[in-house]
Motif scaffolding. Structure first.
Motif, PDB file in Angstrom:
ATOM      1  N   ILE A  88     -71.817  10.527 -94.495  1.00 15.46           N
ATOM      2  CA  ILE A  88     -72.223   9.119 -94.382  1.00 15.46           C
ATOM      3  C   ILE A  88     -71.480   8.448 -93.234  1.00 15.46           C
ATOM      4  O   ILE A  88     -72.077   7.755 -92.394  1.00 15.46           O
ATOM      5  CB  ILE A  88     -71.969   8.387 -95.716  1.00 15.46           C
ATOM      6  N   LEU A  89     -70.167   8.639 -93.175  1.00 14.17           N
ATOM      7  CA  LEU A  89     -69.378   8.029 -92.098  1.00 14.17           C
ATOM      8  C   LEU A  89     -69.798   8.569 -90.727  1.00 14.17           C
ATOM      9  O   LEU A  89     -69.986   7.802 -89.771  1.00 14.17           O
ATOM     10  CB  LEU A  89     -67.889   8.283 -92.329  1.00 14.17           C
ATOM     11  N   ILE A  90     -69.951   9.883 -90.630  1.00 14.54           N
ATOM     12  CA  ILE A  90     -70.305  10.490 -89.344  1.00 14.54           C
ATOM     13  C   ILE A  90     -71.693  10.047 -88.893  1.00 14.54           C
ATOM     14  O   ILE A  90     -71.897   9.643 -87.738  1.00 14.54           O
ATOM     15  CB  ILE A  90     -70.235  12.029 -89.450  1.00 14.54           C
ATOM     16  N   SER A  91     -72.651  10.103 -89.789  1.00 16.03           N
ATOM     17  CA  SER A  91     -74.035   9.797 -89.432  1.00 16.03           C
ATOM     18  C   SER A  91     -74.222   8.318 -89.090  1.00 16.03           C
ATOM     19  O   SER A  91     -74.890   7.975 -88.103  1.00 16.03           O
ATOM     20  CB  SER A  91     -74.975  10.192 -90.577  1.00 16.03           C
ATOM     21  N   MET A  92     -73.661   7.438 -89.886  1.00 17.84           N
ATOM     22  CA  MET A  92     -73.831   6.000 -89.622  1.00 17.84           C
ATOM     23  C   MET A  92     -73.117   5.595 -88.343  1.00 17.84           C
ATOM     24  O   MET A  92     -73.595   4.710 -87.608  1.00 17.84           O
ATOM     25  CB  MET A  92     -73.318   5.183 -90.804  1.00 17.84           C
ATOM     26  N   ALA A  93     -71.985   6.230 -88.046  1.00 19.09           N
ATOM     27  CA  ALA A  93     -71.303   5.940 -86.782  1.00 19.09           C
ATOM     28  C   ALA A  93     -72.137   6.392 -85.594  1.00 19.09           C
ATOM     29  O   ALA A  93     -72.172   5.733 -84.550  1.00 19.09           O
ATOM     30  CB  ALA A  93     -69.931   6.610 -86.759  1.00 19.09           C
ATOM     31  N   ALA A  94     -72.839   7.535 -85.729  1.00 20.45           N
ATOM     32  CA  ALA A  94     -73.685   8.030 -84.641  1.00 20.45           C
ATOM     33  C   ALA A  94     -74.957   7.205 -84.490  1.00 20.45           C
ATOM     34  O   ALA A  94     -75.472   7.030 -83.377  1.00 20.45           O
ATOM     35  CB  ALA A  94     -74.035   9.497 -84.890  1.00 20.45           C
ATOM     36  N   LEU A  95     -75.469   6.670 -85.603  1.00 15.70           N
ATOM     37  CA  LEU A  95     -76.730   5.918 -85.550  1.00 15.70           C
ATOM     38  C   LEU A  95     -76.538   4.444 -85.208  1.00 15.70           C
ATOM     39  O   LEU A  95     -77.484   3.794 -84.750  1.00 15.70           O
ATOM     40  CB  LEU A  95     -77.449   6.020 -86.902  1.00 15.70           C
TER      41      LEU A  95
END
Length: 409
Positions: free
Chosen positions: A390-397
């Motif tokens: 969740i942290l990785i994906s939302m930071a990338a998006l």
């Protein structure tokens, strides 16, 4: 030598003396009367002069009043114009600063099954809540990745979490902890009685969202609970919003209901009761661009998570995350999307959740999602935990979301 006068001569002389005296007295009386007359005439002249001056003063006063009235009318007109311009400017500013899109995430409740103790399960739920508020997630959907087509479980938050091996109940506990953390501290005792699922929730880090306000903080909006208190006919209910005074709203509501209140800023400190009006929970986001927490929804499967959207048109952008997806660096989000859903898988991955849900008409993830992305290319670990994803994906998006919305005119 002595002078002698005849008696009749002396008498005549005395008479002449008396006449002169009388004449003198008369003249003095005439002089006094003349002086009084002159004094009276002089006073009349002064009075006449004062009256003319008073008429002039009254005329000037009337002219001054007319001028003041005209100036006041002009001032009021200018203030109305300024107020109208200010309202128009505020409307334009609100349209610019308001956030008119939403972001939702979907994840399986079975991720709690990997935690070895109640304390760790609670902490895992707290990590998900923190990640959601950091990236302004408006909705968290918890789905059962092992649900069959006829399953209706995990649709409510009733019950207790009694074991990590029991299907569905992990979703219930996760949803309850997420709701507890999202609720402002001063309202938790009204909505969350003592429960085994919340035994260790007090140890979690606070979310510190914009709607988690202290009593001395000023804000246009506040979350509150309708209190059971008698009101006069035609008046609205009283709402506890975390302030010293309860707020009387513009409508009569059922006691115990959670509401979002817009406070009346025109009232004075001498007002006996604070005033406000009930608004939609989305109003702070739409009007002021404020992040106002997330909602929690339980779904019996991934298909239900995608189709039972609270928005009228559903989700117009659905993004799947997997290590088998396309690199996120090359992805571009569609311009001006309204409601985005980002789906995360559990221990078995998002592909297993698609295969387990017979309600889904597809078996290939690329056919289900508009974008199927790998948000952590070149990962050093064989697996990425859901709370980490969740942290990785939302930071990338996040920068891609900003770019897609900034192009909207």
């Amino acid at each position: 030598m002595s002078l002698w006068m005849a008696p009749h001569t002396l008498q005549l002389k005395n008479m002449e003396t008396e006449k002169q005296h009388d004449k003198k007295v008369v003249n003095e009386g005439k002089l006094a009367s003349y002086r009084r007359t002159q004094a009276t005439l002089g006073t009349g002249i002064e009075k006449t002069k004062d009256w003319k001056e008073l008429k002039k003063q009254r005329k000037a006063w009337k002219e001054m009043k007319v001028i003041e009235k005209l100036e006041k009318a002009k001032k009021l007109k200018d203030e109305e114009v300024k107020q109208r311009q200010k309202e128009e400017e505020q409307a334009r500013t609100q349209a610019e600063i308001g956030r008119h899109f939403t972001v939702s995430i979907a994840l399986p409740g079975s991720i709690l099954d990997n935690a070895q103790s109640p304390e760790l399960r609670t902490y895992l739920a707290g990590q998900i809540a923190r990640a959601a508020v950091i990236f302004n997630v408006d909705e968290i959907v918890i789905y059962d990745e092992d649900a069959g087509p006829e399953s209706g479980r995990a649709r409510s938050v009733e019950g207790e979490f009694s074991g990590v091996k029991k299907h569905g109940e992990a979703s219930v506990q996760l949803g309850r902890i997420l709701q507890y953390l999202e609720c402002p501290q001063y309202l938790r005792k009204h909505f969350f009685p003592q429960h085994r699922d919340l035994q260790y929730a007090g140890l979690l880090n606070p979310l510190d969202c914009p709607h988690h306000m202290r009593a001395n903080e000023e804000s246009d909006y506040r979350e509150g609970v309708v209190v059971s208190r008698p009101v006069k006919p035609g008046r609205g209910s009283f709402v506890h919003v975390g302030l010293v005074k309860e707020v009387q709203v513009d409508r009569l509501l059922q006691a115990g209901l959670r509401v979002t209140v817009e406070l009346d800023k025109t009232q004075t400190t001498e007002t006996r009761a604070s005033r406000g009006r009930v608004v939609s929970p989305a109003t702070p986001r739409l009007v002021r661009g404020l992040y106002w927490g997330y909602g929690v929804r339980l779904a019996s499967g991934l298909g239900t998570a995608l189709t039972e959207s609270p928005h009228a048109g559903g989700y117009d952008l659905v993004v799947g995350t997997s290590d088998q997806g396309d690199p996120v660096a090359a992805a571009t989000l569609p311009r001006g999307f309204r409601h985005m859903m980002v789906v995360f898988g559990g221990v078995k991955g998002i592909e297993a959740a698609i295969e387990a849900d017979d309600k889904l008409p597809v078996s290939d993830p690329e056919d289900l999602f508009q974008l199927y992305l790998n948000t952590c290319a070149g990962q050093g670990s064989r697996t990425i935990r859901t709370e980490e994803a969740i942290l990785i994906s939302m930071a990338a998006l996040q920068p891609k979301v900003t770019a897609a919305q900034s192009m909207v005119t």
